[in-house]
Scaffold this active site. Structure first.
Site, PDB file in Angstrom:
ATOM      1  N   ARG A  70      23.731  66.505  75.616  1.00 54.71           N
ATOM      2  CA  ARG A  70      23.805  66.022  74.246  1.00 54.71           C
ATOM      3  C   ARG A  70      24.796  64.870  74.160  1.00 54.71           C
ATOM      4  O   ARG A  70      25.827  64.874  74.823  1.00 54.71           O
ATOM      5  CB  ARG A  70      24.292  67.142  73.315  1.00 54.71           C
ATOM      6  CG  ARG A  70      23.174  68.065  72.848  1.00 54.71           C
ATOM      7  CD  ARG A  70      23.695  69.065  71.841  1.00 54.71           C
ATOM      8  NE  ARG A  70      24.598  70.002  72.444  1.00 54.71           N
ATOM      9  CZ  ARG A  70      25.900  70.024  72.272  1.00 54.71           C
ATOM     10  NH1 ARG A  70      26.478  69.134  71.483  1.00 54.71           N
ATOM     11  NH2 ARG A  70      26.658  70.916  72.860  1.00 54.71           N
ATOM     12  N   TYR A 211      16.704  64.517  76.700  1.00 52.43           N
ATOM     13  CA  TYR A 211      17.374  65.711  77.215  1.00 52.43           C
ATOM     14  C   TYR A 211      17.739  66.734  76.141  1.00 52.43           C
ATOM     15  O   TYR A 211      18.333  66.396  75.110  1.00 52.43           O
ATOM     16  CB  TYR A 211      18.660  65.334  77.960  1.00 52.43           C
ATOM     17  CG  TYR A 211      19.071  66.375  78.989  1.00 52.43           C
ATOM     18  CD1 TYR A 211      18.590  66.318  80.297  1.00 52.43           C
ATOM     19  CD2 TYR A 211      19.897  67.433  78.652  1.00 52.43           C
ATOM     20  CE1 TYR A 211      18.939  67.288  81.238  1.00 52.43           C
ATOM     21  CE2 TYR A 211      20.248  68.400  79.588  1.00 52.43           C
ATOM     22  CZ  TYR A 211      19.773  68.318  80.873  1.00 52.43           C
ATOM     23  OH  TYR A 211      20.121  69.278  81.804  1.00 52.43           O
ATOM     24  N   LYS A 220      19.269  72.348  68.113  1.00 49.02           N
ATOM     25  CA  LYS A 220      20.509  72.017  67.409  1.00 49.02           C
ATOM     26  C   LYS A 220      20.233  71.209  66.144  1.00 49.02           C
ATOM     27  O   LYS A 220      20.901  71.382  65.128  1.00 49.02           O
ATOM     28  CB  LYS A 220      21.436  71.225  68.332  1.00 49.02           C
ATOM     29  CG  LYS A 220      21.690  71.863  69.677  1.00 49.02           C
ATOM     30  CD  LYS A 220      22.407  73.179  69.587  1.00 49.02           C
ATOM     31  CE  LYS A 220      22.857  73.629  70.983  1.00 49.02           C
ATOM     32  NZ  LYS A 220      23.555  74.924  70.932  1.00 49.02           N
ATOM     33  N   HIS A 240      26.063  78.968  65.141  1.00 45.84           N
ATOM     34  CA  HIS A 240      25.944  78.783  66.596  1.00 45.84           C
ATOM     35  C   HIS A 240      26.368  80.088  67.268  1.00 45.84           C
ATOM     36  O   HIS A 240      27.449  80.184  67.833  1.00 45.84           O
ATOM     37  CB  HIS A 240      26.859  77.622  66.995  1.00 45.84           C
ATOM     38  CG  HIS A 240      26.686  77.151  68.385  1.00 45.84           C
ATOM     39  ND1 HIS A 240      27.693  76.513  69.095  1.00 45.84           N
ATOM     40  CD2 HIS A 240      25.627  77.197  69.233  1.00 45.84           C
ATOM     41  CE1 HIS A 240      27.263  76.190  70.302  1.00 45.84           C
ATOM     42  NE2 HIS A 240      26.014  76.602  70.403  1.00 45.84           N
ATOM     43  N   SER A 262      29.441  75.457  73.435  1.00 41.70           N
ATOM     44  CA  SER A 262      28.441  75.385  74.499  1.00 41.70           C
ATOM     45  C   SER A 262      29.110  75.603  75.852  1.00 41.70           C
ATOM     46  O   SER A 262      30.223  75.131  76.089  1.00 41.70           O
ATOM     47  CB  SER A 262      27.764  74.020  74.495  1.00 41.70           C
ATOM     48  OG  SER A 262      27.060  73.848  73.298  1.00 41.70           O
ATOM     49  N   CYS A 264      30.345  78.279  77.305  1.00 39.78           N
ATOM     50  CA  CYS A 264      31.490  79.194  77.400  1.00 39.78           C
ATOM     51  C   CYS A 264      31.018  80.617  77.671  1.00 39.78           C
ATOM     52  O   CYS A 264      31.731  81.577  77.389  1.00 39.78           O
ATOM     53  CB  CYS A 264      32.303  79.188  76.123  1.00 39.78           C
ATOM     54  SG  CYS A 264      33.400  77.773  75.968  1.00 39.78           S
ATOM     55  N   ASP A 287      21.885  81.735  71.349  1.00 38.13           N
ATOM     56  CA  ASP A 287      22.471  80.464  70.924  1.00 38.13           C
ATOM     57  C   ASP A 287      22.613  80.301  69.407  1.00 38.13           C
ATOM     58  O   ASP A 287      23.588  79.741  68.946  1.00 38.13           O
ATOM     59  CB  ASP A 287      21.639  79.305  71.485  1.00 38.13           C
ATOM     60  CG  ASP A 287      22.384  77.968  71.466  1.00 38.13           C
ATOM     61  OD1 ASP A 287      23.602  77.964  71.695  1.00 38.13           O
ATOM     62  OD2 ASP A 287      21.748  76.937  71.195  1.00 38.13           O
ATOM     63  N   ARG A 379      19.786  72.879  83.445  1.00 47.70           N
ATOM     64  CA  ARG A 379      19.338  73.924  82.520  1.00 47.70           C
ATOM     65  C   ARG A 379      18.055  74.593  82.974  1.00 47.70           C
ATOM     66  O   ARG A 379      17.239  73.987  83.661  1.00 47.70           O
ATOM     67  CB  ARG A 379      19.070  73.287  81.146  1.00 47.70           C
ATOM     68  CG  ARG A 379      20.287  72.660  80.482  1.00 47.70           C
ATOM     69  CD  ARG A 379      21.085  73.675  79.738  1.00 47.70           C
ATOM     70  NE  ARG A 379      22.332  73.145  79.195  1.00 47.70           N
ATOM     71  CZ  ARG A 379      23.032  73.749  78.223  1.00 47.70           C
ATOM     72  NH1 ARG A 379      22.577  74.852  77.671  1.00 47.70           N
ATOM     73  NH2 ARG A 379      24.171  73.248  77.812  1.00 47.70           N
TER      74      ARG A 379
HETATM   75  O1  SAT Z   1      21.353  70.506  74.938  1.00 52.30           O
HETATM   76  S1  SAT Z   1      21.592  71.628  74.015  1.00 52.30           S
HETATM   77  O2  SAT Z   1      22.335  71.151  72.859  1.00 52.30           O
HETATM   78  O3  SAT Z   1      20.344  72.172  73.565  1.00 52.30           O
HETATM   79  C1  SAT Z   1      22.454  72.838  74.818  1.00 52.30           C
HETATM   80  C2  SAT Z   1      23.851  73.047  74.370  1.00 52.30           C
HETATM   81  O4  SAT Z   1      24.672  72.144  74.451  1.00 52.30           O
HETATM   82  O5  SAT Z   1      24.170  74.165  73.943  1.00 52.30           O
HETATM   83 MN    MN Z   2      24.684  76.129  72.092  1.00 52.01          MN
END
Ligand code: SAT
Ligand code: MN
Length: 595
Positions: A70, A211, A220, A240, A262, A264, A287, A379
């Site tokens: 991101r 991505y 998100k 979140h 993210s 963690c 998530d 991922r």
């Molecule tokens: O790339 S994403 O935002 O979907 C994954 C994340 O950062 O939690």
């Molecule tokens: Mn996340």
């Protein structure tokens, strides 16, 4: 069009976008397996994807090295005034941002197919469901959306003639001239990337990145940024948070929603295998949680997604066996390394590195190489239903009633293993002041402490000060039905830099203490920062941990806490008059308790 679209607004929007972006053709997705297979076959044929021999119906993709996570610097929350976006969001005025982006969008899909993806966030029949339409020129995005959301003609039917949908426009920003050879991972340079949100119109415009959260707009963008703004207007919550069910040996169920930044360990906690006897965990989400007050006055949570987009490196049968079993088939791997026999590999997976790999930059990689074979933010995309401990209730339309909220982050020092808040307002203070050392999930320096309130900094679709107020308002509405609030830190280190707590399945010991707090079975120990486990209350049966480590994990270092106050104060000052008084009152109360 393979099916009828009765919704006039949708037809008009798709036509308008096609006129602007000028694709070679327009394709309406039906969400079928045949569609998925066709798109994957085509991507394998161009070399964009590699079919993995070792995992049925699974594929590896490698992104452009400039497009790996991101991009928070390029993410915008756009309102007419900056005040509405608040100090934690990037802002450009609506008209200016649209003008800039319209110029980029003009002709940006030349030579490509424009896909129209009807999708639902949350089960179609859920009262919490929101329907979206993503337009994209990336077949990779279509396939990921198939896994992460509920894509299908049912959404078109549910929209009827005038149903509401959230328009999500995405382009990789790489038009093709006639005869031009396509890149394996087309995208635009960083300064042309825009991940834009117009919450007043429930509108998402994303340009230039292929991505993750930049491109899979249900996640998100819709389910957090746009949904958080809707939730505030409509009196619910978009957070979140992972959702998990814990069942005690007596058969009592507890539902937990937990917010961490993210990378963690949210996915690990969501799929926890308790190490304590008789306790069982089920996964509901890893998530995002959407939560609404039910008829009985309790807070009900549902996971709007239908897949996991999890961090691969570090995932193994010891760190997260349930995730490993989830990704055996029907999965997409992005920026992982690929073995010669057609499997994936990454740093921290069970198997030692093979002699030879194709690394995430598509280069030959030899064992012993100093370079990482997988990108740290590599991922997997996998269907939630494949998780062996997915709760049978994960798609229950009304969701599950939340008993416990957990906040946390990565802190090498200061913050103890677990603390319960004195009450709701103190819990909101804990959430608002949550901090974490940064990771690879966001572009930027790794390892700096940043305040990440409610783990929502990159995901709050309006002024964060108003978001804090919304938390207080929800607490007032919930009253005695409000979930209890805890703060955890699995990441405290010894002065020598060793992890003090084993984490993973052992975290169940901490969860058990929380449940026992709810039952009044343990009294805890009051400290100036909240309630910690009293001596002997944390179930350590069968765990080898030194007295020293345990003391350090539970230590409330008053000096260190005092030293954090100015940082919190200046963080709060960013919000000016808009900061809720109840939050500054919490800071003052803490200051007094620490004096
Ligand atoms: O790339 S994403 O935002 O979907 C994954 C994340 O950062 O939690
Ligand atoms: Mn996340």
């Amino acid at each position: 069009m393979a099916y009828q679209v009765a919704n006039k607004k949708l037809r008009e929007w798709v036509q308008e976008v096609a006129e602007m972006t000028k694709p070679g053709q327009v394709y309406w997705c039906d969400g079928s397996k045949a569609e998925y297979d066709r798109l994957m076959d085509a991507m394998v044929a161009t070399g964009a994807a590699i079919r993995l021999e070792k995992r049925p119906n699974s594929f590896a993709f490698f992104s452009d090295p400039s497009d790996v996570a991101r991009v928070e610097d390029r993410t915008y929350i756009s309102y007419p005034t900056q005040e509405e976006a608040g100090p934690t969001n990037n802002w450009v005025a609506v008209d200016d941002l649209k003008k800039t982006m319209r110029e980029l969008y003009d002709g940006c899909m030349r030579g490509r197919t424009m896909y129209v993806i009807p999708f639902s966030m949350a089960a179609l029949t859920s009262p919490m469901a929101k329907y979206g339409i993503e337009i994209t020129d990336s077949p990779y995005v279509v396939c990921n959306m198939h896994i992460m959301t509920r894509v299908g003609v049912d959404v078109i039917k549910a929209l009827g003639t005038d149903g509401e949908f959230i328009p999500c426009l995405h382009s990789v920003g790489a038009p093709l001239e006639p005869g031009q050879k396509d890149a394996l991972w087309p995208c635009a340079p960083i300064e042309q990337k825009y991940i834009s949100h117009f919450p007043d119109e429930n509108l998402i415009w994303s340009y230039g990145s292929g991505y993750g959260g930049n491109a899979l707009l249900g996640k998100k963008c819709l389910a957090l940024r746009i949904a958080s703004a809707m939730a505030r207007r409509e009196g619910w919550m978009a957070e979140h948070m992972l959702i998990l069910r814990l069942t005690s040996p007596e058969g009592k169920r507890y539902h937990i929603a937990a917010a961490f930044p993210s990378a963690c360990g949210k996915t690990n906690l969501a799929m926890i295998m308790p190490t304590i006897k008789g306790w069982k965990a089920e996964t509901l989400g890893d998530d995002i949680a959407w939560m609404m007050i039910g008829k009985d006055g309790r807070l009900y949570a549902t996971n709007p997604e239908s897949g996991f987009f999890g961090v691969a490196p570090g995932t193994s049968h010891s760190s997260n066996p349930m995730a490993m079993d989830t990704i055996n088939e029907n999965s997409i791997f992005t920026n992982c390394a690929v073995t010669d026999d057609g499997d994936i590999w990454w740093e921290g997976i069970d198997a030692p590195a093979p002699e030879h790999l194709i690394d995430w930059k598509r280069r030959d990689w030899e064992r012993g190489s100093k370079e990482l074979a997988a990108h740290p933010n590599a991922r997997f995309t996998a269907p939630a239903r494949q998780c062996p401990i997915i709760s049978p209730d994960w798609e229950k339309p009304e969701g599950v009633p939340i008993d416990i909220f957990i906040f946390g982050g990565r802190r090498a020092s200061v913050v103890p293993l677990v603390t319960e808040s004195f009450d709701w307002d103190h819990g909101v203070y804990m959430g608002a002041t949550a901090g974490s050392e940064t990771t690879a999930a966001n572009i930027g320096a790794v390892g700096n402490l940043r305040r990440d309130p409610f783990a929502m900094t990159p995901f709050c679709g309006y002024n964060m000060a108003d978001y804090f107020s919304h938390w207080f308002e929800m607490g007032d509405k919930l009253g005695k039905n409000a979930p209890r609030i805890f703060y955890v830190n699995w990441f405290r280190k010894s002065p020598e830099g060793k992890w003090l707590w084993p984490g993973f399945g052992e975290n169940s010991r901490v969860l058990k203490w929380m449940c026992e707090r709810l039952e009044g079975k343990v009294q805890g120990r009051e400290t100036p920062i909240g309630i910690l486990p009293a001596d002997g209350e944390l179930d350590l049966t069968g765990l080898e941990i030194s007295e020293d480590y345990l003391n350090e994990l539970m230590r409330v270092d008053l000096d260190a806490w005092r030293a954090e106050l100015p940082g919190v104060e200046s963080f709060f000052a960013k919000f000016g008059d808009r900061l809720p008084k109840r939050l500054s009152a919490q800071l003052e109360a803490l200051r007094k308790r620490l004096a």
